[in-house]
Design a protein around this motif. Structure first.
Motif, mmCIF file in Angstrom:
data_model
loop_
_atom_site.group_PDB
_atom_site.id
_atom_site.type_symbol
_atom_site.label_atom_id
_atom_site.label_comp_id
_atom_site.label_asym_id
_atom_site.label_seq_id
_atom_site.Cartn_x
_atom_site.Cartn_y
_atom_site.Cartn_z
ATOM 1 N N ILE A 254 0.841 -1.207 0.000
ATOM 2 C CA ILE A 254 0.000 0.000 0.000
ATOM 3 C C ILE A 254 0.873 1.252 0.000
ATOM 4 O O ILE A 254 0.597 2.223 -0.719
ATOM 5 N N ASN A 255 1.931 1.205 0.791
ATOM 6 C CA ASN A 255 2.829 2.357 0.876
ATOM 7 C C ASN A 255 3.480 2.655 -0.481
ATOM 8 O O ASN A 255 3.473 3.812 -0.955
ATOM 9 N N TYR A 256 4.000 1.610 -1.137
ATOM 10 C CA TYR A 256 4.679 1.828 -2.415
ATOM 11 C C TYR A 256 3.696 2.111 -3.550
ATOM 12 O O TYR A 256 4.017 2.850 -4.485
ATOM 13 N N ALA A 257 2.492 1.522 -3.458
ATOM 14 C CA ALA A 257 1.457 1.858 -4.453
ATOM 15 C C ALA A 257 1.087 3.333 -4.342
ATOM 16 O O ALA A 257 0.844 4.017 -5.356
ATOM 17 N N GLY A 258 1.066 3.834 -3.122
ATOM 18 C CA GLY A 258 0.816 5.258 -2.913
ATOM 19 C C GLY A 258 1.971 6.115 -3.414
ATOM 20 O O GLY A 258 1.760 7.225 -3.950
ATOM 21 N N ILE A 259 3.205 5.610 -3.250
ATOM 22 C CA ILE A 259 4.371 6.342 -3.759
ATOM 23 C C ILE A 259 4.299 6.471 -5.274
ATOM 24 O O ILE A 259 4.574 7.544 -5.856
ATOM 25 N N ILE B 242 9.232 -0.286 -9.142
ATOM 26 C CA ILE B 242 8.192 -0.489 -8.118
ATOM 27 C C ILE B 242 7.017 -1.258 -8.692
ATOM 28 O O ILE B 242 6.527 -2.226 -8.083
ATOM 29 N N LEU B 243 6.556 -0.856 -9.872
ATOM 30 C CA LEU B 243 5.412 -1.536 -10.490
ATOM 31 C C LEU B 243 5.752 -2.993 -10.807
ATOM 32 O O LEU B 243 4.911 -3.884 -10.642
ATOM 33 N N ASN B 244 6.967 -3.225 -11.244
ATOM 34 C CA ASN B 244 7.398 -4.593 -11.524
ATOM 35 C C ASN B 244 7.419 -5.425 -10.237
ATOM 36 O O ASN B 244 7.020 -6.588 -10.213
ATOM 37 N N GLU C 24 -7.345 3.641 -7.403
ATOM 38 C CA GLU C 24 -8.156 2.432 -7.309
ATOM 39 C C GLU C 24 -7.304 1.230 -6.879
ATOM 40 O O GLU C 24 -7.758 0.381 -6.103
ATOM 41 N N THR C 25 -6.072 1.174 -7.371
ATOM 42 C CA THR C 25 -5.166 0.092 -6.988
ATOM 43 C C THR C 25 -4.851 0.163 -5.498
ATOM 44 O O THR C 25 -4.867 -0.851 -4.793
ATOM 45 N N VAL C 26 -4.559 1.354 -5.020
ATOM 46 C CA VAL C 26 -4.275 1.547 -3.591
ATOM 47 C C VAL C 26 -5.488 1.160 -2.745
ATOM 48 O O VAL C 26 -5.369 0.466 -1.728
ATOM 49 N N SER C 27 -6.662 1.598 -3.182
ATOM 50 C CA SER C 27 -7.903 1.286 -2.437
ATOM 51 C C SER C 27 -8.144 -0.219 -2.395
ATOM 52 O O SER C 27 -8.543 -0.779 -1.354
ATOM 53 N N SER C 28 -7.878 -0.887 -3.520
ATOM 54 C CA SER C 28 -8.056 -2.340 -3.564
ATOM 55 C C SER C 28 -7.094 -3.035 -2.615
ATOM 56 O O SER C 28 -7.466 -4.001 -1.929
ATOM 57 N N ALA C 29 -5.862 -2.540 -2.554
ATOM 58 C CA ALA C 29 -4.873 -3.112 -1.620
ATOM 59 C C ALA C 29 -5.304 -2.880 -0.176
ATOM 60 O O ALA C 29 -5.119 -3.743 0.698
ATOM 61 N N GLU C 30 -5.888 -1.712 0.072
ATOM 62 C CA GLU C 30 -6.366 -1.414 1.434
ATOM 63 C C GLU C 30 -7.522 -2.336 1.819
ATOM 64 O O GLU C 30 -7.613 -2.786 2.966
#
Length: 359
Positions: free
Chosen positions: A48-53, A81-83, A146-152
């Motif tokens: 979540i932290n890195y998705a937010g970054i 990061i995405l990889n 949306e990706t961050v929210s899904s991870a949360e």
């Protein structure tokens, strides 16, 4: 009775052991699963932290490109990061979240990132005014969000699982505590019952006095007597005659009456036991010869009073006394043997009536 209690104890111990072992194994498994979930939760928090970054750093990259400040290192940083988020590799210790919704949204974000990178190259060639970089940046931000929210959401699922596991663990621990308490209470009850049974094992059921086993337990002490002590043996006269002429119920009542009078007259701290069918053993502790004789006189008075009340069969007895003060060294067994011999000697000679004093 003892065998039944032992069998019951063994069964109870078997089932409690099985239950306790099952609960302990279940608790260990739950702890292992909880540790795994905690590890997943920590990994998810990092994701979540890195998705937010990525979400924020991409906006920074776009602003730099719009202002003509190209930054290939930042692009490479975002690629790495995405990889890592997608394939659980790279230099950032990221994990792959096994969640379909998250993976779908992450794939859409990565695919759009590739389009955005092409648009960045276009910006570098012709400038941002003739590109869709700003609109694409906004669209990418929404995808990243949306990706961050899904991870949360996935993280919250793990947290819920942990809470359930914690509840189960608490229930199992409570069960173990209750089981330990139950075992303690059960052990206390068994010990109490054993004490009662042990007491009954030394009690003569007819008279309520200590039985021969208890008398023998006292006599097993081989230490020499240090204090003043008197041992008296009693034998009821004419018990056989009472049984033969008036029935065993009369004989039983004769024994019961004598035992009650004997126990009432002998001081409570002194020992009174039924040594045999019509024999009784008395141990007087810390009594002088004169005190013992006084007790015997009191006994005789009680017997005479009882006999005068018109009982069907009067009480008559013989007795013999032995005193530790008459010996340099002696045991209780020595005194009993001598008191017993004296009692039988007097009984045979017909000298020992209810009024004869100890000699």
């Amino acid at each position: 009775m003892m065998n039944k209690i032992k069998t019951k104890i063994q069964k109870h111990k078997f089932f409690t052991t099985i239950l306790q072992s099952t609960l302990i194994v279940a608790l260990i498994l739950l702890v292992i699963i909880m540790m795994m979930q905690i590890n997943r939760l920590q990994g998810t928090a990092r994701v979540i932290n890195y998705a937010g970054i990525v979400r924020g750093a991409t906006q920074r990259e776009v602003k730099l490109e719009v202002t003509g400040n190209a930054n290939n290192e930042l692009i490479q940083y975002l690629d790495d990061i995405l990889n890592g988020l997608k394939y659980e590799n790279g230099n950032y210790d990221l994990i792959r979240l096994e969640d379909a919704d998250y993976q779908q949204k992450l794939s859409r974000q990565i695919d759009y990132w590739e389009l955005l990178k092409k648009e960045i190259q276009k910006v570098r060639s012709v400038g941002y005014r003739d590109t869709d970089i700003v609109e694409m940046s906004e669209a990418y931000f929404k995808l990243a969000d949306e990706t961050v929210s899904s991870a949360e959401v996935y993280s919250e699922k793990i947290a819920k699982i942990l809470r359930v596991l914690e509840i189960f663990s608490a229930v199992i621990m409570a069960g173990l505590i209750l089981l330990i308490i139950e075992q303690y209470i059960y052990a206390m009850n068994i010990a109490k019952k054993n004490k009662i049974l042990e007491k009954k094992a030394y009690i003569d059921l007819h008279t309520g006095l200590p039985n021969k086993s208890k008398c023998e337990e006292l006599l097993h002490n081989v230490e020499f007597i240090q204090d003043s002590l008197a041992c008296i043996m009693f034998d009821l006269n004419n018990l056989k005659k009472a049984n033969d002429t008036m029935g065993h119920s009369v004989g039983d009542q004769l024994i019961l009456n004598f035992s009650r009078i004997l126990r009432n007259v002998i001081p409570a701290k002194d020992f009174v036991g039924r040594y045999g069918g019509d024999e009784f053993m008395v141990v007087l502790y810390g009594k002088s010869r004169s005190q013992a004789e006084q007790i015997m006189e009191d006994l005789q008075e009680e017997i005479e009073h009882f006999n005068q009340c018109g009982n069907n069969f009067p009480i008559s007895y013989a007795y013999g006394c032995a005193f530790s003060s008459d010996y340099t060294e002696c045991t209780l067994r020595t005194l009993l043997d001598n008191a017993d011999s004296q009692m039988y000697y007097n009984k045979r000679k017909g000298k020992l009536g209810n009024n004869q004093a100890c000699t």
